[in-house]
Design an enzyme around this catalytic site. Structure first.
Site, short mmCIF file in Angstrom:
data_model
loop_
_atom_site.label_atom_id
_atom_site.label_comp_id
_atom_site.label_asym_id
_atom_site.label_seq_id
_atom_site.Cartn_x
_atom_site.Cartn_y
_atom_site.Cartn_z
CE1 TYR A 12 -3.93 -2.43 4.89
CE2 TYR A 12 -3.05 0.15 4.64
CZ TYR A 12 -3.79 -1.22 4.09
OH TYR A 12 -3.51 -1.35 2.63
CB SER A 68 -0.84 0.02 1.27
OG SER A 68 -1.49 1.30 1.48
#
Length: 267
Positions: A168, A155
């Site tokens: 995350y 990401s």
């Protein structure tokens, strides 16, 4: 907008795609089918998606099998590798795509949030990389074509902070170093390890969520290309990396974000 999905040189190659029956994972599986490849579709829930996806892959000229496996459990990850060998004879590409978010700040996260996020996002990718690499090496030692490819679906938040989504971001930061370190260690075996860092992507998880249209409008104002990505644009990059065009790419993360991280950094 054109999405390129034909990469002839991957025909017959076998892929494992974790989290493969929804979102970006499912689109990668479809692209494998369109390129006449083989795919092991990992799933944990949403079993109802498996047969239509398998039928779609088969109709496109590929082959597929769905295997239920929890990526937080090493023995179940091994079952994916075993399925690739049993059904298709070998493994060529491991896509560590499974991931989740707990959407908690540092102050609000609890141990369960942290462990769940790390286990799915980072532990799953770590041991997925390890087990795939062991299979690649085993195949080469048996006289097969040396090498293989691991793709870690990361990401933009492996580098770009996102307050309120702390675990995350930490997990994706760990994946960044996993990708680089594994690539250097495994290069003598001709195994490549590459990360992909998407920005905003119109996956079913996002588009079906409450408030997506408003969020998309806000994102478009921040993204230089003024749109979010489609899952197919991420899948096409996986196909390129697996094709004859991507053979010199390793030990790096390819950012696919429409320019948002550069815009936000003031560059």
């Amino acid at each position: 907008m054109t999405t390129y999905d034909t990469f002839a040189s991957i025909a017959g190659h076998t892929f494992i795609v974790t989290g493969g029956n929804t979102g970006i994972g499912a689109e990668i599986c479809r692209f494998v089918g369109r390129n006449e490849g083989n795919v092991v579709i990992d799933w944990v829930d949403r079993e109802e998606n498996n047969q239509p996806l398998i039928d779609e892959i088969t109709a496109a000229g590929g082959r597929a099998v769905a295997v239920r496996a929890d990526v937080t459990k090493v023995d179940e990850l091994q079952s994916l590798v075993d399925a690739a060998v049993e059904h298709f004879g070998r493994l060529d590409v491991m896509v560590n795509n499974a991931g989740l978010e707990t959407r908690k700040s540092l102050l609000d996260s609890d141990e369960r949030d942290f462990d769940l996020t790390m286990n799915v996002n980072l532990k799953g990718a770590y041991f997925g990389t390890q087990l795939a690499a062991r299979q690649f090496i085993k195949q080469a030692q048996a006289g097969g074509v040396p090498g293989g490819l691991v793709v870690n679906m990361s990401s933009v938040h492996e580098d770009w902070p996102m307050p309120g989504n702390h675990a995350y971001c930490v997990s994706k930061g760990g994946m960044r170093m996993l990708t680089r370190n594994a690539a250097v260690e495994l290069a003598p075996h001709r195994i490549r390890v590459v990360g992909i860092a998407p920005g905003a992507v119109a996956t079913p998880m996002n588009t079906e969520s409450l408030g997506w249209e408003e969020a998309e409008r806000a994102l478009k104002k921040e993204i230089p290309l003024e749109r979010v990505a489609t899952p197919g644009e991420i899948a096409a990059l996986v196909m390129f990396l697996a094709s004859s065009g991507g053979t010199y790419i390793t030990a790096t993360t390819l950012t696919v974000d429409g320019g948002i991280t550069q815009e936000s950094s003031g560059l």
